[in-house]
Design an enzyme around this catalytic site. Structure first.
Site, PDB file in Angstrom:
ATOM      1  N   LEU A  38       0.847  -1.176   0.000  1.00 17.13           N
ATOM      2  CA  LEU A  38       0.000   0.000   0.000  1.00 17.13           C
ATOM      3  C   LEU A  38       0.888   1.233   0.000  1.00 17.13           C
ATOM      4  CD1 LEU A  38      -2.760  -0.906   2.644  1.00 17.13           C
ATOM      5  CD2 LEU A  38      -2.826  -1.194   0.162  1.00 17.13           C
ATOM      6  N   ASP A  39       0.499   2.240  -0.754  1.00 22.37           N
ATOM      7  CA  ASP A  39       1.257   3.478  -0.791  1.00 22.37           C
ATOM      8  C   ASP A  39       1.261   4.140   0.589  1.00 22.37           C
ATOM      9  OD1 ASP A  39       1.626   3.100  -3.558  1.00 22.37           O
ATOM     10  OD2 ASP A  39      -0.302   4.048  -3.975  1.00 22.37           O
ATOM     11  N   ARG A  40       2.223   4.997   0.826  1.00 20.85           N
ATOM     12  CA  ARG A  40       2.402   5.633   2.129  1.00 20.85           C
ATOM     13  C   ARG A  40       1.108   6.237   2.666  1.00 20.85           C
ATOM     14  NH1 ARG A  40       6.193   8.481   5.402  1.00 20.85           N
ATOM     15  NH2 ARG A  40       7.979   7.767   4.167  1.00 20.85           N
TER      16      ARG A  40
END
Length: 306
Positions: A117-119
């Site tokens: 998952l992206d930041r």
């Protein structure tokens, strides 16, 4: 902070850090780079002309994931928005991988994230604890039995979208951090979607089931369809919303959440890991005029690849 080594500055990374006045934990936290290479030892050599970069400590230092389940060879966690899944420019000590390794008592080298998952995205992330488990889940993704359900708030939702499948290929851009439809070296990408609810102001609540797992896939596909996600400035999403009342909303994250992941165990039985939609996203949707009951539909509606 960046520092170019000059003659007489010293011959080791440790000497450079002292000269630059960097905080003592920078090296331990994986925030020191020589060019693009992350440095781990203070004794590593530098020569005049080298550029040493010390990244600032990320603001998400206090965030912690919750363990959702732990089997013999898998661990599923609930990642808060604000921390990366794996080490990035902000260092390695506070990446999700390092936090989970400390929480379950294993070496981070033995943790294999089976999706990322992206930041600024929250939700379920499943780690394999062994190479055989990683191989099993990789096979599940290839067979389509690794199921993921995302929910998201879009800053604009064309009424024509309804439900369906986005199949536009995704490639690279000049900025190595971003992706684009039909970019350089494009690869197939498939996202099943449904527009579950819409506000009078045109914002939409979506459910997504990515079939493939390309970098930024949902974000890129949604933006290409005219429905950029709230908070996703990289792909045209609005990061600042002004309501008719004059109230200004700044989410501070991308309005995308991985609500459920289904993976097979060692005997090919389904393991289901779920994450509640964060309060911040629920409040965002309600503030925009959305129906609170629509979240149930978004997390449970059937999504089928036509």
């Amino acid at each position: 902070m960046r520092w170019v080594v000059r003659p007489g500055d010293g011959s080791t990374v440790r000497e450079m850090l002292a000269l630059a006045g960097a905080d003592a934990e920078a090296l331990l936290e994986g925030r020191v780079f020589l060019g693009q290479r992350r440095l781990k030892e203070g004794s590593e050599r530098v020569v005049p002309g080298d550029e040493v970069r010390i990244a600032a400590r990320p603001p998400a230092r206090g965030l912690q994931p919750s363990i959702l389940l732990c089997t013999g060879d898998l661990v599923a966690v609930d990642k808060p928005a604000g921390i990366p899944t794996v080490a990035d420019h902000g260092g390695s000590a506070y990446a999700l991988t390092a936090l989970v390794a400390r929480a379950v008592g294993v070496d981070s080298a033995h943790l294999h994230p089976t999706s990322r998952l992206d930041r600024d995205v929250s939700g379920v992330v499943v780690f394999a604890l062994t190479k055989s488990a990683a191989k099993r889940l990789s096979g599940a993704r290839a067979r389509g039995t690794y199921e993921r359900r995302y929910v998201a708030v879009a800053s604009h939702a064309p009424t024509s979208l309804g439900s369906g499948t986005w199949n536009a290929p995704i490639g690279r851009t000049r900025d190595p951090r971003l992706r684009a439809i039909d970019g350089r070296d494009p690869v197939p990408a498939t996202t099943v979607f449904a527009l579950c609810a819409r506000t009078s102001g045109g914002c939409g609540l979506f459910a997504f089931a990515p079939v493939t797992g390309r970098t930024h896939q949902i974000r890129v596909h949604a933006a290409h369809a005219g429905a950029p996600l709230v908070g996703d400035r990289a792909y045209g999403g609005i990061a600042r919303l002004t309501l008719p009342s004059g109230r200004v909303i700044e989410p501070g994250r991308i309005a995308l959440h991985a609500a459920r992941v289904v993976v097979p165990d060692e005997k090919n039985r389904p393991i289901v890991a779920t994450s509640q939609v964060p309060v911040a996203l629920r409040e965002l949707w309600s503030t925009l005029g959305g129906d609170a009951g629509a979240w149930e539909l978004a997390t449970s509606c059937a999504l089928n690849d036509p």
